[in-house]
Write a protein that holds these residues in place. Structure first.
Motif, PDB file in Angstrom:
ATOM      1  N   SER A 129       0.618  -0.894  -0.021  1.00  0.00           N
ATOM      2  CA  SER A 129      -0.047   0.534   0.445  1.00  0.00           C
ATOM      3  C   SER A 129       0.818   1.583   0.023  1.00  0.00           C
ATOM      4  CB  SER A 129      -1.163   0.070   1.325  1.00  0.00           C
ATOM      5  OG  SER A 129      -1.893   0.776   1.608  1.00  0.00           O
ATOM      6  N   ASP A 132       0.791   5.760   4.881  1.00  0.00           N
ATOM      7  CA  ASP A 132       1.957   4.854   5.670  1.00  0.00           C
ATOM      8  C   ASP A 132       1.426   4.318   6.660  1.00  0.00           C
ATOM      9  OD1 ASP A 132       3.290   7.382   4.676  1.00  0.00           O
ATOM     10  OD2 ASP A 132       2.998   8.373   7.243  1.00  0.00           O
ATOM     11  N   ARG A 133       2.289   3.166   7.537  1.00  0.00           N
ATOM     12  CA  ARG A 133       1.784   1.779   8.167  1.00  0.00           C
ATOM     13  C   ARG A 133       0.914   2.204   9.395  1.00  0.00           C
ATOM     14  NH1 ARG A 133       4.367  -3.232   9.088  1.00  0.00           N
ATOM     15  NH2 ARG A 133       2.582  -4.839  10.689  1.00  0.00           N
ATOM     16  N   ILE A 134       0.169   3.031   9.738  1.00  0.00           N
ATOM     17  CA  ILE A 134      -0.251   3.929  10.735  1.00  0.00           C
ATOM     18  C   ILE A 134      -1.416   3.328  10.581  1.00  0.00           C
ATOM     19  CG2 ILE A 134      -0.224   6.519  10.232  1.00  0.00           C
ATOM     20  CD1 ILE A 134      -0.627   6.800  12.860  1.00  0.00           C
ATOM     21  N   LYS A 135      -1.858   3.683   8.615  1.00  0.00           N
ATOM     22  CA  LYS A 135      -3.231   3.614   8.382  1.00  0.00           C
ATOM     23  C   LYS A 135      -3.175   2.869   7.928  1.00  0.00           C
ATOM     24  CE  LYS A 135      -6.126   5.793   4.480  1.00  0.00           C
ATOM     25  NZ  LYS A 135      -6.040   6.430   3.601  1.00  0.00           N
ATOM     26  N   VAL A 136      -2.045   1.547   7.644  1.00  0.00           N
ATOM     27  CA  VAL A 136      -2.739   0.135   6.914  1.00  0.00           C
ATOM     28  C   VAL A 136      -3.349  -0.684   8.282  1.00  0.00           C
ATOM     29  CG1 VAL A 136      -0.991  -1.661   6.361  1.00  0.00           C
ATOM     30  CG2 VAL A 136      -0.937   0.286   5.015  1.00  0.00           C
ATOM     31  N   ASP A 137      -2.765  -0.304   9.451  1.00  0.00           N
ATOM     32  CA  ASP A 137      -2.873  -1.182  10.505  1.00  0.00           C
ATOM     33  C   ASP A 137      -3.817  -1.090  11.474  1.00  0.00           C
ATOM     34  OD1 ASP A 137       0.116  -2.485  10.433  1.00  0.00           O
ATOM     35  OD2 ASP A 137      -0.033  -1.059  12.407  1.00  0.00           O
ATOM     36  N   VAL A 147      -2.837  -8.704  10.903  1.00  0.00           N
ATOM     37  CA  VAL A 147      -1.499  -8.895   9.982  1.00  0.00           C
ATOM     38  C   VAL A 147      -1.586  -9.775  10.101  1.00  0.00           C
ATOM     39  CG1 VAL A 147       0.600  -7.881  10.109  1.00  0.00           C
ATOM     40  CG2 VAL A 147      -1.476  -5.740  10.745  1.00  0.00           C
ATOM     41  N   VAL A 153       4.090  -7.390   5.102  1.00  0.00           N
ATOM     42  CA  VAL A 153       2.925  -6.090   5.298  1.00  0.00           C
ATOM     43  C   VAL A 153       4.061  -4.524   3.993  1.00  0.00           C
ATOM     44  CG1 VAL A 153       1.783  -4.164   6.508  1.00  0.00           C
ATOM     45  CG2 VAL A 153       1.100  -6.424   6.590  1.00  0.00           C
ATOM     46  N   VAL A 154       3.483  -4.250   3.522  1.00  0.00           N
ATOM     47  CA  VAL A 154       4.833  -3.163   2.511  1.00  0.00           C
ATOM     48  C   VAL A 154       4.091  -1.822   2.775  1.00  0.00           C
ATOM     49  CG1 VAL A 154       5.968  -2.672   0.784  1.00  0.00           C
ATOM     50  CG2 VAL A 154       5.820  -4.860   1.358  1.00  0.00           C
ATOM     51  N   SER A 155       4.153  -0.731   3.508  1.00  0.00           N
ATOM     52  CA  SER A 155       3.452   0.564   3.507  1.00  0.00           C
ATOM     53  C   SER A 155       4.377   1.373   2.673  1.00  0.00           C
ATOM     54  CB  SER A 155       3.074   0.677   4.708  1.00  0.00           C
ATOM     55  OG  SER A 155       3.973   0.640   5.939  1.00  0.00           O
ATOM     56  N   ASP A 157       5.989   4.395   4.470  1.00  0.00           N
ATOM     57  CA  ASP A 157       6.822   5.064   5.363  1.00  0.00           C
ATOM     58  C   ASP A 157       8.385   5.402   4.846  1.00  0.00           C
ATOM     59  OD1 ASP A 157       5.314   4.964   8.355  1.00  0.00           O
ATOM     60  OD2 ASP A 157       4.432   3.240   6.471  1.00  0.00           O
TER      61      ASP A 157
END
Length: 241
Positions: A129, A132-137, A147, A153-155, A157
């Protein structure tokens, strides 16, 4: 050293579609019905700055990462002194507080089942995606997707170049240990389809955000309405028998 895609040839794949060993899922608009929610949070950010925008203003910048998503509209609207990092920080605060509550049911029907089916058939699965990882999580939690279901999981950041650049997909390929020509991408945004093509990966596009004609212009391998309409045969054989 820059990652380089492997261009498939008929001798390598053995068929026109070729072998698929990994599926890379975009998040917003593919796993999670969150594109409209993201645009609403973005409208909230600009409202706090006293700038009137509409959710539709953000459509051209979808799938390119939050800084570009917000900054693109700021540029079009001529917002003076716009700070993309502070705007992004506020966007995440509003989005997580108002729109992405844990287990709030924003997952698309069929997403969980398709992930499990891929895993049961020995395919590796990843989230890839531009968010950013905060939104992915937050989105995965809101959709009820753990998860731990994913091999990677590639974000956004860790990347300077986001979609339509292929960097995120190439990194996912490397982390999974799967050649690019054996990766298949599922995307909803033009930038994502373009990134998949640049990475020399096959791509199934879903029309959850954009119309079929718009997506077709980017040249995806297949087009389906949403993730629940993608069958395992689409992934394994490109929809052919």
């Amino acid at each position: 050293m820059a990652l380089r895609p492997v261009v498939p040839t008929p001798s390598e794949t053995g068929s026109e579609w070729g072998n698929v060993s990994a599926v890379l899922f975009d998040m917003d608009g593919v796993l999670c019905n969150s594109e409209d929610l993201s645009r609403l949070a973005a409208v909230d950010v600009f409202a706090e700055m006293g700038v009137q925008v509409t959710a539709q203003d953000f459509v051209p910048f979808m799938g390119t990462g939050e800084a570009n998503f917000l900054g693109g509209v700021a540029s079009v609207k001529g917002v003076k002194g716009f700070n993309p990092e502070s705007a992004k920080k506020r966007f995440f605060e509003l989005y997580l507080d108002k729109y992405a509550k844990p287990n709030s049911g924003i997952g698309f029907p069929g997403a969980y089942e398709l992930i499990v089916q891929c895993k049961n058939h020995g395919l590796k699965v990843a989230v890839a995606s531009s968010a950013d990882r905060i939104k992915v999580d937050a989105n995965l939690a809101a959709a009820g997707l753990k998860v731990s279901m994913f091999d990677a999981v590639v974000s956004a950041d860790a990347f300077e170049n986001l979609k339509p650049a292929p960097d995120i997909f190439l990194a996912a390929s490397k982390i999974l240990g799967v050649p690019t020509n054996e990766c298949l991408v599922i995307e909803d945004a033009l930038a994502g389809v373009q990134a998949a093509k640049s990475a020399c990966m096959r791509c199934i596009a879903v029309t959850t955000t954009l119309g079929e004609d718009t997506l077709r212009a980017a040249g995806p391998s297949l087009i389906r309405k949403e993730i629940g309409d993608i069958c395992f045969n689409d992934i394994l054989n490109g929809g052919s028998d």
